[in-house]
Motif scaffolding. Structure first.
Motif, short mmCIF file in Angstrom:
data_model
loop_
_atom_site.label_atom_id
_atom_site.label_comp_id
_atom_site.label_asym_id
_atom_site.label_seq_id
_atom_site.Cartn_x
_atom_site.Cartn_y
_atom_site.Cartn_z
N TYR A 79 0.83 -1.21 0.00
CA TYR A 79 0.00 0.00 0.00
C TYR A 79 0.86 1.25 0.00
N ASP A 80 2.00 1.20 0.73
CA ASP A 80 2.89 2.38 0.77
C ASP A 80 3.33 2.74 -0.64
N ASN A 81 3.54 1.72 -1.48
CA ASN A 81 4.06 1.96 -2.82
C ASN A 81 2.97 2.13 -3.87
N PRO A 89 -4.26 0.30 4.89
CA PRO A 89 -4.18 -0.10 6.29
C PRO A 89 -4.31 1.08 7.25
N GLU A 90 -3.67 2.23 6.90
CA GLU A 90 -3.67 3.39 7.80
C GLU A 90 -5.09 3.92 8.04
N GLN A 91 -5.98 3.70 7.04
CA GLN A 91 -7.37 4.13 7.25
C GLN A 91 -7.96 3.39 8.44
N HIS A 277 6.22 2.92 17.08
CA HIS A 277 6.76 2.60 15.77
C HIS A 277 5.71 1.98 14.85
N GLY A 278 6.07 1.88 13.59
CA GLY A 278 5.19 1.28 12.60
C GLY A 278 5.48 -0.20 12.41
N SER A 279 5.12 -0.71 11.24
CA SER A 279 5.20 -2.17 11.03
C SER A 279 6.59 -2.61 10.56
N TYR A 280 7.54 -1.67 10.43
CA TYR A 280 8.94 -1.96 10.10
C TYR A 280 9.02 -3.16 9.14
N PRO A 281 8.48 -2.98 7.91
CA PRO A 281 8.31 -4.13 7.00
C PRO A 281 9.62 -4.85 6.68
N1 LIG Z 1 0.97 3.02 14.51
C1 LIG Z 1 1.24 2.38 13.38
O1 LIG Z 1 0.77 1.29 13.15
C2 LIG Z 1 2.19 3.01 12.40
C3 LIG Z 1 3.02 4.08 12.76
C4 LIG Z 1 3.96 4.54 11.84
C5 LIG Z 1 4.04 3.96 10.59
N2 LIG Z 1 3.19 2.94 10.27
C6 LIG Z 1 3.33 2.20 8.99
O2 LIG Z 1 4.45 1.35 9.12
C7 LIG Z 1 5.06 1.15 7.84
C8 LIG Z 1 6.53 1.47 7.92
O3 LIG Z 1 6.69 2.84 8.20
P1 LIG Z 1 8.08 3.52 8.59
O4 LIG Z 1 9.19 2.73 7.99
O5 LIG Z 1 7.96 4.96 8.29
O6 LIG Z 1 8.12 3.45 10.19
P2 LIG Z 1 8.57 2.27 11.18
O7 LIG Z 1 8.37 2.80 12.56
O8 LIG Z 1 7.90 1.02 10.85
O9 LIG Z 1 10.14 2.09 10.95
C9 LIG Z 1 11.05 3.19 10.90
C10 LIG Z 1 12.41 2.72 11.39
O10 LIG Z 1 12.38 2.67 12.82
C11 LIG Z 1 13.14 1.55 13.27
N3 LIG Z 1 12.21 0.68 14.01
C12 LIG Z 1 10.87 0.73 14.05
N4 LIG Z 1 10.38 -0.20 14.88
C13 LIG Z 1 11.43 -0.85 15.39
C14 LIG Z 1 11.57 -1.93 16.30
N5 LIG Z 1 10.52 -2.52 16.90
N6 LIG Z 1 12.82 -2.38 16.58
C15 LIG Z 1 13.89 -1.82 16.01
N7 LIG Z 1 13.83 -0.78 15.16
C16 LIG Z 1 12.60 -0.31 14.84
C17 LIG Z 1 13.72 0.88 12.04
O11 LIG Z 1 15.00 1.41 11.85
C18 LIG Z 1 12.81 1.34 10.92
O12 LIG Z 1 13.46 1.36 9.69
C19 LIG Z 1 4.29 2.05 6.88
O13 LIG Z 1 3.34 1.27 6.20
C20 LIG Z 1 3.61 3.06 7.78
O14 LIG Z 1 2.42 3.58 7.22
C21 LIG Z 1 2.29 2.45 11.15
#
Ligand SMILES: NC(=O)c1ccc[n+]([C@@H]2O[C@H](COP(=O)([O-])OP(=O)(O)OC[C@H]3O[C@@H](n4cnc5c(N)ncnc54)[C@H](O)[C@@H]3O)[C@@H](O)[C@H]2O)c1
Length: 352
Positions: A79-81, A89-91, A277-281
């Motif tokens: 979805y990001d791409n 998902p963010e919705q 943090h997000g889902s750190y795909p």
């Molecule tokens: N609340 C949520 O569910 C939420 C919040 C932010 C982003 N997202 C979604 O997540 C996906 C990835 O987004 P993103 O890459 O901008 O953010 P992200 O928080 O998933 O990751 C950003 C960076 O933070 C670090 N990180 C994050 N969680 C970590 C963990 N548990 N342990 C170690 N390092 C960690 C990693 O270096 C990673 O590359 C996107 O689809 C975005 O929309 C969801």
């Protein structure tokens, strides 16, 4: 005590980190004689795949019926791409926050003594940092009308706030400040934005109800700088949705890793606990994500939703001990031994 906890693992590393928080919470329940029933429910891309929408009614029902919600993360590169995807998902995240009335996101930032020397920031600047962001979560630009016009050549996202929305968030901020050092910072951009001027005037009008609280008003750009320069100068910060989203990611650098930052979302109908943090795909399924943010979110759940501070403390003590003994995932290993997500979770549960 008996608790029903809705368990929303979500996407990416969500299920992995949630598993560790469940393990640790179960260890706490065993130690203190509580009985937890976990109620798993679908959200995010996983829910879109299964039922076509990211926050189905069935999940909402589970959340409303629960004593608290423990949430992992949502989001998927698919979805990001794909900016043209109609369902995202963010919705689900925004819908969940809105439907559960989760208007206040509490995001503490503190340092861990054993990690001070690992921060990219100077140790003497960050030592002793203990601040809390209260981010407004159900209003502002994320929820305003958005769209395209001029055949798609112009895009807009409206930022809207009502006085009542500001008041209820600010009230929580003043109340929190009263339990801490009685310092409150209202973060806005009142020199440019009308919504910020409404924020500022609303908070100013509330000052008389909390005469002991010293309130400062600072522009978000200045806070972005001072946060990493003098984090110790802040205690409670209140801010709107977008500013809070960005500043709290910045604040994670003070603690040491995104994988360490818990949060609690409070509101009208439920309390939800989630890592920031997000889902750190990139880390999905690799057993490398740091589970501590989610585990610490569970600590906040015991403390704030169930009013069980000792249980929360048992989790915090285990996390502090793990950090001190180097039982950490690769984000904190700094060239030393890196443990897996599951191994850190096992260690924490065994050390409750
Ligand atoms: N609340 C949520 O569910 C939420 C919040 C932010 C982003 N997202 C979604 O997540 C996906 C990835 O987004 P993103 O890459 O901008 O953010 P992200 O928080 O998933 O990751 C950003 C960076 O933070 C670090 N990180 C994050 N969680 C970590 C963990 N548990 N342990 C170690 N390092 C960690 C990693 O270096 C990673 O590359 C996107 O689809 C975005 O929309 C969801």
């Amino acid at each position: 005590m008996k608790f029903n906890i809705a368990l929303l693992a979500g996407d990416g590393i969500g299920p992995e980190v949630i598993d560790q928080a469940v393990k640790v919470s179960d260890a706490v329940a065993k130690k203190f004689g509580h009985d937890i029933t976990w109620k798993p429910a679908l959200t995010g891309a996983a829910a879109i795949d299964a039922v076509g929408e990211p926050y189905p009614d069935s999940t909402h029902d589970v959340c409303v019926a629960a004593d608290a919600v423990l949430f992992g993360a949502i989001g998927h590169p698919r979805y990001d791409n794909d900016p043209s995807a109609k369902v995202r998902p963010e919705q689900g995240l925004l819908k969940m926050r809105k439907k559960l009335g989760l208007f206040a996101n509490v995001r503490p930032t503190f340092t861990f003594p054993s990690l001070l020397d690992k921060s990219p920031l100077k140790q003497e600047r960050i030592e002793g940092t203990d601040l809390v962001f209260l981010r407004e979560l159900t209003g502002g630009i994320y929820f305003g009308e958005k769209g395209r016009r001029d055949n798609g050549e112009t895009a807009f996202d409206n930022c809207v706030y009502t006085r009542a929305e500001v008041q209820r968030l600010a009230k929580k901020g003043f109340e929190l400040a009263m339990t801490r050092s009685k310092k409150l910072c209202c973060v806005d951009k009142a020199n440019v934005l009308e919504t910020s001027r409404l924020w500022r005037e609303t908070v100013q009008a509330m000052e008389k109800d909390y005469p002991e609280v010293e309130v400062s008003y600072e522009f978000v750009d200045a806070v972005a700088m001072r946060l990493v320069q003098w984090p110790n100068s802040y205690d409670v910060l209140i801010t709107e949705n977008l500013f809070g989203d960005i500043l709290t990611d910045e604040a994670s650098v003070i603690s040491g890793s995104m994988g360490l930052m818990p949060s609690a979302s409070m509101g009208t109908d439920a309390a939800l606990f989630e890592p920031i943090h997000g889902s750190y795909p990139q880390a999905t399924g690799l057993n490398i994500a740091n589970p501590m943010a989610t585990v610490l979110s569970a600590a906040m759940m015991f403390e704030t939703a169930f009013n069980l501070p000792e249980e929360g403390k048992a989790i915090r003590n285990a996390v502090n001990k793990a950090l001190a003994e180097g039982i950490v995932t690769e984000d904190l290993a700094d060239g030393g031994k890196a443990y897996g997500t599951k191994e850190v979770g096992d260690w924490l549960a065994a050390n409750i």
